[in-house]
Design an enzyme around this catalytic site. Sequence first.
Site, short mmCIF file in Angstrom:
data_model
loop_
_atom_site.label_atom_id
_atom_site.label_comp_id
_atom_site.label_asym_id
_atom_site.label_seq_id
_atom_site.Cartn_x
_atom_site.Cartn_y
_atom_site.Cartn_z
CG ASP A 148 44.53 -31.89 3.87
OD1 ASP A 148 45.14 -32.29 3.27
OD2 ASP A 148 44.89 -30.54 4.71
CG MET B 69 46.29 -22.17 3.56
SD MET B 69 44.72 -22.81 3.02
CE MET B 69 44.29 -24.19 4.04
CB ALA B 70 45.65 -20.99 9.74
CB ILE C 86 50.13 -25.33 20.10
CG1 ILE C 86 49.03 -25.00 19.63
CG2 ILE C 86 50.61 -24.80 21.52
CD1 ILE C 86 47.87 -25.80 20.32
CB ALA C 87 50.06 -26.33 15.20
CB VAL D 2 46.99 -23.85 16.00
CG1 VAL D 2 45.84 -24.19 17.02
CG2 VAL D 2 46.22 -24.46 14.78
#
Length: 668
Positions: A146, A34-35, A29-30, A37
């Site tokens: 952030d 760096m990662a 979904i995202a 989701v």
Amino acid sequence: MSSDRHVPSPTDPMTGRLLEGRYLMGSRIARGGMASVYEATDTRLQRTVAVKIMHPGMGDDEEFAARFVREARAAARLSHPNVVAVYDQGADDGTVFLAMELVPGHTLRDTIAKESPMSPAKALALLEPVLSALAAAHRAGLVHRDVKPENVLIADDGRIKVADFGLAKAVSADTQHTATSGVLIGTVSYLAPELVVAGSADARADVYAAGVVLYELLTGVKPHEGETPIQVAYKHVHHDVPPPSALVPDLPPYVDALVARATSREPGLRPADASVLLHQVHRVSNALAHGVRDDPELTADLTPLMLARAWEEEDAGETGRGDTAPEMWDEAEMTALMARSGPEHTVTYPAAKPPPVGPPATPRPQRRPTRPRRSRRGPILLVLALVLALAGGAGAYWFGWARYTTTPGVIGMVQAAAETRLDTAGLAFDYTDPAYSETVAVGQVIETDPTAGSRILEDGTVTITLSLGKERYDVPKLMGLTEDEAQDALLERKLAYDETVLKFSETAPEGTVLRSIPASGTTLRPGASVDLVVSKGRQPIRVGSWIGDDIGDVLEALEKRGLVATVTSEEFDDQVPEGGVISQKPRSGTLFRGDAVSFVVSKGPELVEVPQVRASPVQSAVDELEALGFVVDIVRGSSYIGLEFVFSSDPSAGEMIPKGSTITLNLV
């Protein structure tokens, strides 16, 4: 994490995987730097969660992996209604992940795009829960680092939550004044100046970012823009955030003051943490709610004032940054700062030490006998001071000016010519990694450090950057890849995915890429948009009902549709004319190109020869005709004399007529 619409990839290796025997992974979904989701199901608690997975290869960096793991421990300490909850952390066969709360909805970035500029009251209403979440973090000793609209999630029911404390750090003596791995953490548009310059961050860095978000809510734009991230960072260090009233003239002065206070370049002039800023937001919201157009006292309270720096503070080792900050660094120096921010490269602004000034001593009458002694020492001290001043001036001239020369300009020269000019000037030269340029040809100089005209030691070294020419990338071959694989391939080439066009294909499986627009091999600028044409699978074809239709017409029609029509048998049929369709298989629905439809075709009614029954007894004739399938009609006409024999038949003997036809017998 927010749940956005995403077309799942049928071949995504993560989709369908069961992490640690507990989290059943769904669609992605995202995706971040760096990662990624994924939406997932916690099979143990039977609830839907968001699972954040570190990108492959990231975990090879032990320090980065450790920081990722610390995210769970830090964020799990926060229990607040405006913070995305972190449930679990783990690792499964090299895959490091976090399980967290899933927040169906959208982000504050979407709200800004649709509704900004917005009223101050609404902007503060959106910012208030964000500050409440940050205040809880600051009380727990955590700094988000952030804060940006993308990390503020707005649920479908209106709840506002701050996400991604993955870059947060526990504030401690060991970490408060260091960058992480020498890399600046955070989005450049929201970075506080001290993060850019020295890599240090405390709660006031989050306050600065929240102030920038408030500016964006009020105006619809970011306060500092630039073509490159380094240009934006440079502006954050050297330029104040402008008052939002410059773009939205009707804003009350105390709203400008609130933004100025939160975004002061001097950390000491900002609110100490988010809870202090939240209190100030409440004061401004109260003034707005009461329709106060101007409140000089509130404006004065919020306006940041430059604090005086005493000589004793500098003796104690404190340094600060004054209004001369815009002249401190040029862009090349800022680039170096961005590249090497870390503990060993912490940069602070120099503060000028003013000469001590004090009132002249007034001699007292009772000390008159000492005056001759002071008058004898005075000339000696004056001469000594002059000598020291001259020596110091000569030394300053030498160290500050005489030993320097001017960097010659070599921009646009080829490598050999640039080296010759620098060598003639008595300067050494070195090379950094070449870079792309839209204006400078391949092999020519695009940048030097120091820049042309800058001061440099006579035997100093000039670092040269050569041009790689225009940065261009070919659209990769994408046919046959899944949609997600194609998007990843475009990102690897620094190209942007725009949209997906769905199209039927008889050969490509559903979800695979048929082609790209522009086509593979097309050369594009970095960031150019590419559309994907993706297969919807085979196109279904409606069969239709053809009962009673002429088989010739049926064969022609189905052939045009791409179906194969076959006649499996022919049968006599009293109702369907010869050549007509009696039955079909399948009788309706859809098929795919090349599939077959079978038909039973009529031969028409069955024909039977009328036998000779003339002169036969009537009952015998009737039995014979009915046995052949005919219907018998008996007529006793004017010539009937009672003999009960057949005189004639209609149709006559020998004719071929359909079975079931009526035969009329005339008796005598």
